[in-house]
Design a protein around this motif. Structure first.
Motif, PDB file in Angstrom:
ATOM      1  N   SER A 163       0.797  -1.217   0.000  1.00  0.00           N
ATOM      2  CA  SER A 163       0.000   0.000   0.000  1.00  0.00           C
ATOM      3  C   SER A 163       0.829   1.266   0.000  1.00  0.00           C
ATOM      4  N   GLY A 164       0.216   2.311  -0.532  1.00  0.00           N
ATOM      5  CA  GLY A 164       0.821   3.640  -0.477  1.00  0.00           C
ATOM      6  C   GLY A 164       0.440   4.327   0.824  1.00  0.00           C
ATOM      7  N   ASP A 165      -0.484   3.704   1.573  1.00  0.00           N
ATOM      8  CA  ASP A 165      -0.886   4.276   2.852  1.00  0.00           C
ATOM      9  C   ASP A 165       0.175   3.926   3.896  1.00  0.00           C
ATOM     10  N   ILE A 166       1.131   4.831   4.071  1.00  0.00           N
ATOM     11  CA  ILE A 166       2.278   4.528   4.924  1.00  0.00           C
ATOM     12  C   ILE A 166       2.123   5.074   6.337  1.00  0.00           C
ATOM     13  N   GLN A 167       0.900   5.478   6.698  1.00  0.00           N
ATOM     14  CA  GLN A 167       0.674   5.921   8.077  1.00  0.00           C
ATOM     15  C   GLN A 167       0.977   4.756   9.011  1.00  0.00           C
ATOM     16  N   PRO A 168       1.646   5.048  10.122  1.00  0.00           N
ATOM     17  CA  PRO A 168       1.967   3.964  11.060  1.00  0.00           C
ATOM     18  C   PRO A 168       0.700   3.202  11.470  1.00  0.00           C
ATOM     19  N   ASP A 169      -0.385   3.943  11.621  1.00  0.00           N
ATOM     20  CA  ASP A 169      -1.654   3.350  12.009  1.00  0.00           C
ATOM     21  C   ASP A 169      -2.141   2.291  11.032  1.00  0.00           C
ATOM     22  N   ALA A 170      -1.929   2.541   9.745  1.00  0.00           N
ATOM     23  CA  ALA A 170      -2.391   1.599   8.720  1.00  0.00           C
ATOM     24  C   ALA A 170      -1.660   0.277   8.869  1.00  0.00           C
ATOM     25  N   ALA A 181      -3.668  11.762  14.071  1.00  0.00           N
ATOM     26  CA  ALA A 181      -4.984  11.228  13.707  1.00  0.00           C
ATOM     27  C   ALA A 181      -4.804  10.322  12.501  1.00  0.00           C
ATOM     28  N   TYR A 182      -5.854   9.581  12.165  1.00  0.00           N
ATOM     29  CA  TYR A 182      -5.754   8.690  11.017  1.00  0.00           C
ATOM     30  C   TYR A 182      -6.460   9.310   9.810  1.00  0.00           C
ATOM     31  N   VAL A 183      -5.733   9.400   8.715  1.00  0.00           N
ATOM     32  CA  VAL A 183      -6.287   9.988   7.504  1.00  0.00           C
ATOM     33  C   VAL A 183      -6.848   8.878   6.617  1.00  0.00           C
ATOM     34  N   VAL A 184      -8.110   9.026   6.233  1.00  0.00           N
ATOM     35  CA  VAL A 184      -8.744   8.027   5.371  1.00  0.00           C
ATOM     36  C   VAL A 184      -8.387   8.344   3.923  1.00  0.00           C
ATOM     37  N   LEU A 185      -7.785   7.368   3.250  1.00  0.00           N
ATOM     38  CA  LEU A 185      -7.333   7.619   1.883  1.00  0.00           C
ATOM     39  C   LEU A 185      -8.346   7.124   0.859  1.00  0.00           C
TER      40      LEU A 185
END
Lengths: 111, 204
Positions: A65-72, B37-41
Motif C-alpha cells: 500500500s501507499g498508505d504509509i501511516q503507522p496506524d495503517a 490522527a488517522y487519515v482516510v485515503l
C-alpha cells in the motif's frame, strides 16, 4: 506489483481489479499468497482482511500500500496481515519478505 | 500556444492513479503525524477534462457548504500546474483542537490553520509525484483564493488560458473527526503530453 516479484518464483499469478474479485479468487483456492492493496473500489483492503478472517479463508496476506501511516500498518497486522510492503514497491524488499516467511518455495498468488 | 490533441489511455490513467496513490499516502502520513490522527485515503480521481467543466468534476461541489481555498503553482521539467486545496469550513473547529490551537478562531486564526494544512498536503503531494517521475518541481507561493465562499466562486472564474486540463482530485477525510478537504492538482494542457511521455516510460 507483478513485475516486482522474483522472476524465478514459479507461481501462477491471478489478478483482481477490486476487493470483491480478490475474495472470489481466494475462495476458489487461487490465492494462497495474496498481495493486497488497501485502496480499492467496491471493497477495500480492510474489508478483504475482515472477510478472510470471518470466513477463515486460506490466504497469507501481504499488504502492499501507499498508505504509509503507522496506524495503517498496525491495523492490517492486527487484522491478520502477515507483512506490509510500502509502495512504490522495491523488488528487493518483496524478495526479502517472501524469503523471510519461507513462502518462496511455491504457492499460488493473487493481485 | 501549441495545442496538440491531448488524450489519456486507460493504462495511462491507471498509472497516474498509482503514482498519485503513493504521493497522497506520503502526504497523508505527514498530516497524520502532525495531527496525531488517522487519515482516510480515497481512490484518487484522474480525468482529462475541459477547463470550463472543472466545477462539475469536483466532488461535492454542488453542495452549498462554505469553503476556504488556497492555491499554489508548481513547475519543473517543462511541466506546470496548480494545486488547489478546497477546505470545508466546518472542519476548522476540529482542526484547531488537533493542532492545539488556542487562539480565537476568527478569519485570521482559520487562515493560519489553513496555511499549515495546505503546506503539508500540497507540498508532500507535489514532491511525491515529482520524485516518482524524476521531476524537481519548484513551488510558488501559496495564494489564498477565498475564505467562507462557495466552490463555484473559486473555480468558475471563466477566463481560462487552457482548454483541456489533467485534473487529479483527492478527497481527504479524517477518521472520527469532522475534517474534510479536496486537493485538486491541475496540469496545463501543454504539460499533459510531457507527463504522458514520462508515464509511458514507466509503463514500458
Amino acid at each position: 506489483m507483478a513485475r516486482a516479484l522474483p522472476p524465478e518464483w514459479e507461481v501462477e499469478v491471478f489478478f483482481a481489479n477490486d476487493g470483491l474479485e480478490g475474495l472470489e479468487v481466494i475462495r476458489q483456492g487461487n490465492g494462497e499468497v495474496v498481495f493486497l492493496d488497501l485502496t480499492m473500489p467496491n471493497l477495500d483492503g480492510y474489508g478483504v482482511l475482515e472477510t478472510i478472517r470471518k470466513e477463515d479463508l486460506p490466504a497469507m496476506v501481504i499488504v502492499v500500500s501507499g498508505d504509509i501511516q503507522p496506524d495503517a500498518q498496525t491495523r492490517v497486522k492486527n487484522m491478520g496481515a502477515m507483512a506490509f510492503i510500502k509502495k512504490p514497491i522495491d523488488a528487493e524488499k518483496a524478495r526479502a519478505i517472501l524469503t523471510e516467511y519461507g513462502i518462496m518455495a511455491g504457492g499460488a498468488d493473487d493481485h | 500556444m501549441i495545442t496538440e490533441r491531448v488524450s489519456l489511455t486507460e493504462d495511462q490513467r491507471d498509472c497516474y492513479q498509482e503514482i498519485v496513490n503513493v504521493a497522497m499516502g506520503q502526504a497523508a502520513d505527514r498530516l497524520a503525524r502532525l495531527l496525531d490522527a488517522y487519515v482516510v485515503l480515497p481512490i484518487p480521481q484522474v480525468n482529462l477534462i475541459e477547463a470550463n467543466d472543472l466545477h462539475m468534476a469536483i466532488q461535492g461541489a454542488e453542495d452549498n457548504h462554505a469553503i476556504s481555498s488556497v492555491c499554489q503553482g508548481f513547475i519543473g521539467s517543462g511541466i506546470a500546474g496548480e494545486a488547489l486545496l478546497l477546505f470545508n469550513d466546518t472542519s476548522f473547529e476540529d482542526l484547531a483542537t488537533l493542532m492545539n490551537y488556542s487562539g480565537p478562531l476568527n478569519r485570521y486564526g482559520e487562515l493560519e490553520l489553513l496555511m499549515d494544512v495546505s503546506s503539508v498536503l500540497i507540498g508532500a503531494c507535489i514532491q511525491g509525484i515529482g520524485d516518482q517521475l524524476g521531476i524537481h518541481f519548484n513551488q510558488g507561493h501559496p495564494v489564498v483564493l477565498g475564505q467562507h465562499c462557495q466552490v463555484a466562486d473559486i473555480v468558475k472564474s471563466g477566463n481560462h488560458q487552457w482548454n483541456k486540463t489533467l485534473a487529479i482530485e483527492i478527497h481527504y477525510t479524517l477518521e472520527h473527526v469532522n475534517i474534510d478537504c479536496n486537493l485538486l492538482l491541475l496540469f496545463t494542457e501543454d504539460s499533459v503530453a510531457k507527463l504522458n511521455n514520462k508515464i509511458d516510460y514507466l509503463l514500458d
